[in-house]
Design a protein around this motif. Structure first.
Motif, short mmCIF file in Angstrom:
data_model
loop_
_atom_site.label_atom_id
_atom_site.label_comp_id
_atom_site.label_asym_id
_atom_site.label_seq_id
_atom_site.Cartn_x
_atom_site.Cartn_y
_atom_site.Cartn_z
N LEU A 256 0.84 -1.19 0.00
CA LEU A 256 0.00 0.00 0.00
C LEU A 256 0.88 1.25 0.00
O LEU A 256 0.60 2.22 -0.72
N ARG A 257 1.94 1.22 0.81
CA ARG A 257 2.87 2.36 0.84
C ARG A 257 3.50 2.58 -0.53
O ARG A 257 3.56 3.70 -1.03
N ARG A 258 3.93 1.50 -1.15
CA ARG A 258 4.55 1.61 -2.48
C ARG A 258 3.58 2.19 -3.50
O ARG A 258 3.95 3.04 -4.30
N TYR A 259 2.31 1.74 -3.44
CA TYR A 259 1.33 2.21 -4.41
C TYR A 259 1.00 3.68 -4.21
O TYR A 259 0.91 4.45 -5.17
N THR A 260 0.78 4.10 -2.97
CA THR A 260 0.43 5.50 -2.71
C THR A 260 1.60 6.43 -3.03
O THR A 260 1.39 7.55 -3.54
N VAL A 261 2.82 5.99 -2.77
CA VAL A 261 3.98 6.79 -3.16
C VAL A 261 4.04 6.94 -4.67
O VAL A 261 4.28 8.03 -5.21
N ARG A 262 3.79 5.85 -5.38
CA ARG A 262 3.79 5.89 -6.85
C ARG A 262 2.69 6.83 -7.37
O ARG A 262 2.91 7.56 -8.33
N TYR A 263 1.54 6.82 -6.71
CA TYR A 263 0.44 7.68 -7.13
C TYR A 263 0.85 9.15 -7.01
O TYR A 263 0.63 9.97 -7.91
N LEU A 264 1.47 9.49 -5.87
CA LEU A 264 1.92 10.87 -5.67
C LEU A 264 3.04 11.23 -6.65
O LEU A 264 3.12 12.38 -7.11
N GLU A 265 3.86 10.27 -6.97
CA GLU A 265 4.92 10.50 -7.97
C GLU A 265 4.31 10.86 -9.33
O GLU A 265 4.78 11.79 -10.00
N ILE A 266 3.24 10.17 -9.69
CA ILE A 266 2.56 10.46 -10.95
C ILE A 266 1.95 11.85 -10.92
O ILE A 266 2.04 12.62 -11.88
N MET A 267 1.32 12.23 -9.79
CA MET A 267 0.71 13.55 -9.67
C MET A 267 1.76 14.66 -9.76
O MET A 267 1.54 15.68 -10.42
N MET A 268 2.89 14.47 -9.11
CA MET A 268 3.97 15.45 -9.18
C MET A 268 4.51 15.56 -10.61
O MET A 268 4.82 16.66 -11.09
N THR A 269 4.61 14.42 -11.28
CA THR A 269 5.13 14.40 -12.64
C THR A 269 4.20 15.11 -13.61
O THR A 269 4.64 15.91 -14.45
N ILE A 270 2.90 14.83 -13.50
CA ILE A 270 1.92 15.47 -14.40
C ILE A 270 1.94 16.98 -14.21
O ILE A 270 1.99 17.74 -15.19
N SER A 271 1.92 17.43 -12.97
CA SER A 271 1.96 18.87 -12.70
C SER A 271 3.23 19.50 -13.28
O SER A 271 3.18 20.58 -13.88
N SER A 272 4.34 18.81 -13.13
CA SER A 272 5.62 19.33 -13.61
C SER A 272 5.67 19.39 -15.13
O SER A 272 6.13 20.38 -15.72
N ILE A 273 5.19 18.33 -15.78
CA ILE A 273 5.23 18.30 -17.24
C ILE A 273 4.29 19.33 -17.85
O ILE A 273 4.62 19.98 -18.86
N LEU A 274 3.14 19.54 -17.25
CA LEU A 274 2.23 20.58 -17.74
C LEU A 274 2.90 21.95 -17.66
O LEU A 274 2.75 22.78 -18.57
N ALA A 275 3.61 22.20 -16.58
CA ALA A 275 4.32 23.48 -16.43
C ALA A 275 5.39 23.61 -17.51
O ALA A 275 5.55 24.68 -18.11
N ILE A 276 6.12 22.53 -17.75
CA ILE A 276 7.19 22.55 -18.76
C ILE A 276 6.60 22.75 -20.16
O ILE A 276 7.08 23.58 -20.94
N LYS A 277 5.54 22.02 -20.47
CA LYS A 277 4.93 22.12 -21.81
C LYS A 277 4.31 23.49 -22.06
O LYS A 277 4.21 23.92 -23.22
N SER A 278 3.90 24.17 -21.02
CA SER A 278 3.30 25.50 -21.20
C SER A 278 4.31 26.51 -21.72
O SER A 278 3.95 27.48 -22.37
N GLY A 279 5.60 26.29 -21.39
CA GLY A 279 6.64 27.22 -21.81
C GLY A 279 6.60 28.54 -21.06
O GLY A 279 7.29 29.49 -21.43
N SER A 280 5.81 28.62 -20.02
CA SER A 280 5.62 29.87 -19.28
C SER A 280 6.56 29.93 -18.08
O SER A 280 6.64 28.98 -17.29
N GLU A 281 7.26 31.04 -17.95
CA GLU A 281 8.14 31.21 -16.79
C GLU A 281 7.34 31.19 -15.50
O GLU A 281 7.80 30.68 -14.48
N GLU A 282 6.14 31.75 -15.55
CA GLU A 282 5.27 31.76 -14.36
C GLU A 282 4.92 30.35 -13.93
O GLU A 282 4.97 30.02 -12.74
#
Length: 339
Positions: A256-282
């Motif tokens: 369960l710990r492994r799965y929830t950590v992986r879930y949060l890893e995915i959420m952090m990754t999606i947020s980060s990639i959306l920021a990168i793809k936007s090309g916005s400094e903000e």
């Protein structure tokens, strides 16, 4: 008492909600269809909801509320649910008849039997507009089939394979006991719906049937990539909420710990990639602040995620560093067929 309550959040959904509701009607009077009109103003969503309640008074209920967003519509469904189990089906999606019958048979067996089922998991299909070959998300490599199991029995989730709102049916009382309440006027809360109750789930059952049909293709859909970039603040807010519900690093059950950590890893990754793809400094500054927020809140989890493969990938320096996570994202996008 009903066997299953199904909440259908509806916001200006007149043009497609009938297909969704009609796919659920074959469940008969064992099923309660909660049609939640979330303050629709641009069409006849409210009238359609009332029509179904009038035509099927023992199955359909129309719930009208001021606009509160998808999460508040789910909250309204849960507050009004009388079924032993609870499912959310979005108004532009639908369910498969034969799989539906198997789902109901399985839930009925547990209600009649002595063992308690907390969460039933089934497959879903990406019904992407214009694509002939539909991608099926199944869990054959991750979960035992056709048996009651717990977290110790879970196998390995591969990259991109995780449980979504489309996959799950929860025991209604479990959702109420864990205090699930989704934030208002916020998109992407389906992640919270799945994630927050997980430590309370003791028993699971996986049916390898293609039950939920997840429609993708409208330009205004919340999962459209450009729409997601425009709503990056909401994506980040949901991620922060998920980080704060409980300390995943203190979960004793290893899988369960492994799965929830992986879930949060995915959420952090999606947020980060959306920021990168936007090309916005903000937005890049928002990405940096999100990682700083995690570091301040939970250093142990920060170190685990920041120096994992995905964390390193989305935090590479310079313009060249930005190309790598985008390439990985596009490969995953093509393989799984989302967005």
């Amino acid at each position: 008492m009903k066997l299953l309550s199904v909440a259908i959040p509806c916001y200006n959904s007149e043009s497609y909600m009938r297909h969704c509701i009609d796919s659920l009607l074959p469940g008969g009077e064992e099923v309660e269809i909660l049609i939640v009109n979330d303050g629709s103003t641009k069409d006849n969503t409210a009238a359609v909801a009332d029509e179904y309640e009038s035509r099927y008074p023992n199955i359909c209920r129309a719930i009208h509320q001021e606009n509160g967003g998808h999460g508040e519509a789910v909250n309204a469904g849960l507050r009004n649910a009388t079924g032993i189990y609870f499912k959310v089906v979005d108004s532009d999606d639908w369910v498969d008849y034969s799989a539906y019958m198997e789902i109901l048979n399985t839930l009925r067996d547990f209600v009649i039997g002595e063992k308690t089922l907390d969460m039933l998991i089934s497959n879903f299909v990406y019904e992407k507009q214009g694509v002939k070959r539909k991608k099926v998300m199944n869990y054959r490599t991750a979960l035992p089939k056709n048996e009651l199991f717990d977290w110790d029995d879970v196998k390995v989730f591969i990259l991109g394979q995780y449980i979504l709102m489309h996959s799950v049916i929860y025991r209604t009382e479990l959702l109420k006991q864990c205090g699930l309440e989704l934030p208002k006027h916020t998109f992407y809360v389906d992640n919270i719906f799945v994630y927050q109750p997980l430590p309370h789930v003791k028993t699971m059952y996986y049916l390898d049937v293609n039950f939920y049909r997840y429609f993708i293709g409208r330009e205004d859909q919340s999962v459209n990539e450009q729409v997601m970039i425009g709503r990056i603040d909401q994506q980040i807010n949901v991620t922060k909420l998920m980080l704060g519900y409980y300390d995943v690093m203190k979960i004793k059950q290893r899988k369960l710990r492994r799965y929830t950590v992986r879930y949060l890893e995915i959420m952090m990754t999606i947020s980060s990639i959306l920021a990168i793809k936007s090309g916005s400094e903000e937005n890049l500054e928002k990405k940096k602040e999100l990682w700083q927020h995690l570091r301040k809140q939970n250093l142990k989890l920060f170190l685990r995620l920041r120096w994992g493969f995905m964390g390193q990938g989305v935090n590479l320096p310079g313009k060249g560093g930005m190309k790598f996570p985008i390439a990985i994202y596009q490969m995953t996008q093509k393989f799984f067929g989302f967005n």
